[in-house]
Scaffold this motif. Structure first.
Motif, mmCIF file in Angstrom:
data_model
loop_
_atom_site.group_PDB
_atom_site.id
_atom_site.type_symbol
_atom_site.label_atom_id
_atom_site.label_comp_id
_atom_site.label_asym_id
_atom_site.label_seq_id
_atom_site.Cartn_x
_atom_site.Cartn_y
_atom_site.Cartn_z
ATOM 1 N N SER A 24 0.813 -1.218 0.000
ATOM 2 C CA SER A 24 0.000 0.000 0.000
ATOM 3 C C SER A 24 0.848 1.272 0.000
ATOM 4 C CB SER A 24 -0.901 0.008 1.233
ATOM 5 O OG SER A 24 -0.101 0.047 2.411
ATOM 6 N N HIS A 25 2.156 1.129 -0.092
ATOM 7 C CA HIS A 25 3.060 2.268 0.088
ATOM 8 C C HIS A 25 2.774 3.418 -0.889
ATOM 9 C CE1 HIS A 25 6.714 4.107 1.694
ATOM 10 N NE2 HIS A 25 7.017 4.458 0.455
ATOM 11 N N VAL A 26 2.597 3.100 -2.155
ATOM 12 C CA VAL A 26 2.376 4.154 -3.151
ATOM 13 C C VAL A 26 1.037 4.852 -2.911
ATOM 14 C CG1 VAL A 26 2.044 4.641 -5.607
ATOM 15 C CG2 VAL A 26 3.853 3.079 -4.876
ATOM 16 N N THR A 27 -0.004 4.074 -2.698
ATOM 17 C CA THR A 27 -1.328 4.661 -2.500
ATOM 18 C C THR A 27 -1.380 5.502 -1.225
ATOM 19 O OG1 THR A 27 -2.349 2.866 -3.728
ATOM 20 C CG2 THR A 27 -3.783 4.133 -2.277
ATOM 21 N N VAL A 28 -0.808 4.999 -0.149
ATOM 22 C CA VAL A 28 -0.780 5.773 1.097
ATOM 23 C C VAL A 28 0.072 7.025 0.909
ATOM 24 C CG1 VAL A 28 -0.053 5.760 3.526
ATOM 25 C CG2 VAL A 28 -1.280 3.805 2.577
ATOM 26 N N GLY A 29 1.174 6.924 0.165
ATOM 27 C CA GLY A 29 2.012 8.091 -0.102
ATOM 28 C C GLY A 29 1.276 9.166 -0.882
ATOM 29 N N VAL A 30 0.507 8.771 -1.890
ATOM 30 C CA VAL A 30 -0.276 9.739 -2.663
ATOM 31 C C VAL A 30 -1.356 10.357 -1.780
ATOM 32 C CG1 VAL A 30 -1.861 10.005 -4.623
ATOM 33 C CG2 VAL A 30 0.262 8.713 -4.896
ATOM 34 N N LEU A 31 -1.985 9.543 -0.934
ATOM 35 C CA LEU A 31 -2.978 10.060 0.004
ATOM 36 C C LEU A 31 -2.338 11.071 0.954
ATOM 37 C CD1 LEU A 31 -5.787 10.071 1.284
ATOM 38 C CD2 LEU A 31 -5.105 8.031 2.588
ATOM 39 N N LEU A 32 -1.137 10.767 1.448
ATOM 40 C CA LEU A 32 -0.430 11.713 2.324
ATOM 41 C C LEU A 32 -0.120 13.015 1.602
ATOM 42 C CD1 LEU A 32 1.907 9.293 4.279
ATOM 43 C CD2 LEU A 32 0.293 10.917 5.295
ATOM 44 N N LEU A 33 0.267 12.929 0.333
ATOM 45 C CA LEU A 33 0.521 14.156 -0.434
ATOM 46 C C LEU A 33 -0.751 14.990 -0.535
ATOM 47 C CD1 LEU A 33 2.326 15.986 -2.144
ATOM 48 C CD2 LEU A 33 1.810 14.512 -4.108
ATOM 49 N N ALA A 34 -1.871 14.350 -0.846
ATOM 50 C CA ALA A 34 -3.140 15.077 -0.934
ATOM 51 C C ALA A 34 -3.508 15.687 0.420
ATOM 52 C CB ALA A 34 -4.249 14.142 -1.417
ATOM 53 N N LEU A 35 -3.302 14.933 1.492
ATOM 54 C CA LEU A 35 -3.645 15.442 2.826
ATOM 55 C C LEU A 35 -2.750 16.595 3.254
ATOM 56 C CD1 LEU A 35 -4.470 12.127 4.733
ATOM 57 C CD2 LEU A 35 -6.072 13.919 4.016
ATOM 58 N N VAL A 36 -1.456 16.529 2.942
ATOM 59 C CA VAL A 36 -0.585 17.638 3.345
ATOM 60 C C VAL A 36 -0.928 18.899 2.554
ATOM 61 C CG1 VAL A 36 1.435 17.278 1.838
ATOM 62 C CG2 VAL A 36 1.734 18.262 4.099
#
Length: 192
Positions: free
Chosen positions: A51-63
């Motif tokens: 899930s690393h890529v998807t969680v990373g993209v989600l973190l980018l959107a959240l930040v």
């Protein structure tokens, strides 16, 4: 829990939800990468790293959302302390936010440059391509992992400074991000 806005004494509902939600997602990311470094490729590691890529993209959107929210609440949030501690906190937060944007952005550029395409949850962000764009991949290949570990070190410093404020300075700074209200709220910096 009723919706609460940011005030000079504490962060509101949205700010707290973004902060603690992102903290959990970062913990997931770093735990998975630490497992990978310690154990190599195993089924348990694959569970976390998958899930690393998807969680990373989600973190980018959240930040990015968090930065917009902070800008919208500018002037309504707890102020930094005066003096050296306040300046250090401001610089530390700026570095955290910079790396929270840079690290996943590098990874997204690498993913795009790889030509693999990306469609989290079946939503196509960019289509697969036959062309690899090496110059888009090179910065992430060189810096994504290194800067991610620097980010983890800054997060550890952030947590350590919260402990210093709570245990040594006893100024109840942590309550700004964990409490919704109460008589033990720390006074805004300008009232001290």
């Amino acid at each position: 829990m009723p919706f609460q806005s940011d005030t000079a004494r504490r962060y509101g509902t949205v700010s707290r939800a973004l902060h603690w939600g992102m903290a959990l997602l970062f913990a997931w990311q770093f735990f998975g990468m630490a497992l990978r470094a310690a154990l190599g490729r195993t089924p348990v590691v694959s569970f976390f790293v998958g899930s690393h890529v998807t969680v990373g993209v989600l973190l980018l959107a959240l930040v990015l959302l968090r930065l917009l929210w902070a800008r919208a609440n500018h002037g309504h949030r707890p102020p930094y302390e005066a003096g050296l501690l306040g300046r250090a906190a401001r610089l530390g937060h700026a570095a955290l936010y910079a790396l929270m944007v840079i690290v996943p952005t590098l990874a997204v550029l690498r993913l795009y440059g790889s030509g693999r395409g990306y469609a989290p949850f079946g939503i196509e962000i960019f289509a697969p391509s036959e062309t690899r764009i090496e110059w888009l991949m090179a910065p992430a290949n060189a810096l994504h992992g290194l800067l991610a570990w620097v980010l983890l070190a800054l997060i550890a410093g952030h947590v350590a400074m919260v402990a210093v404020h709570q245990l040594l300075l006893r100024d109840r700074l942590l309550y700004r991000m964990v409490r919704t209200a109460g008589p033990a709220d720390p006074a805004p910096a300008q009232e001290r």
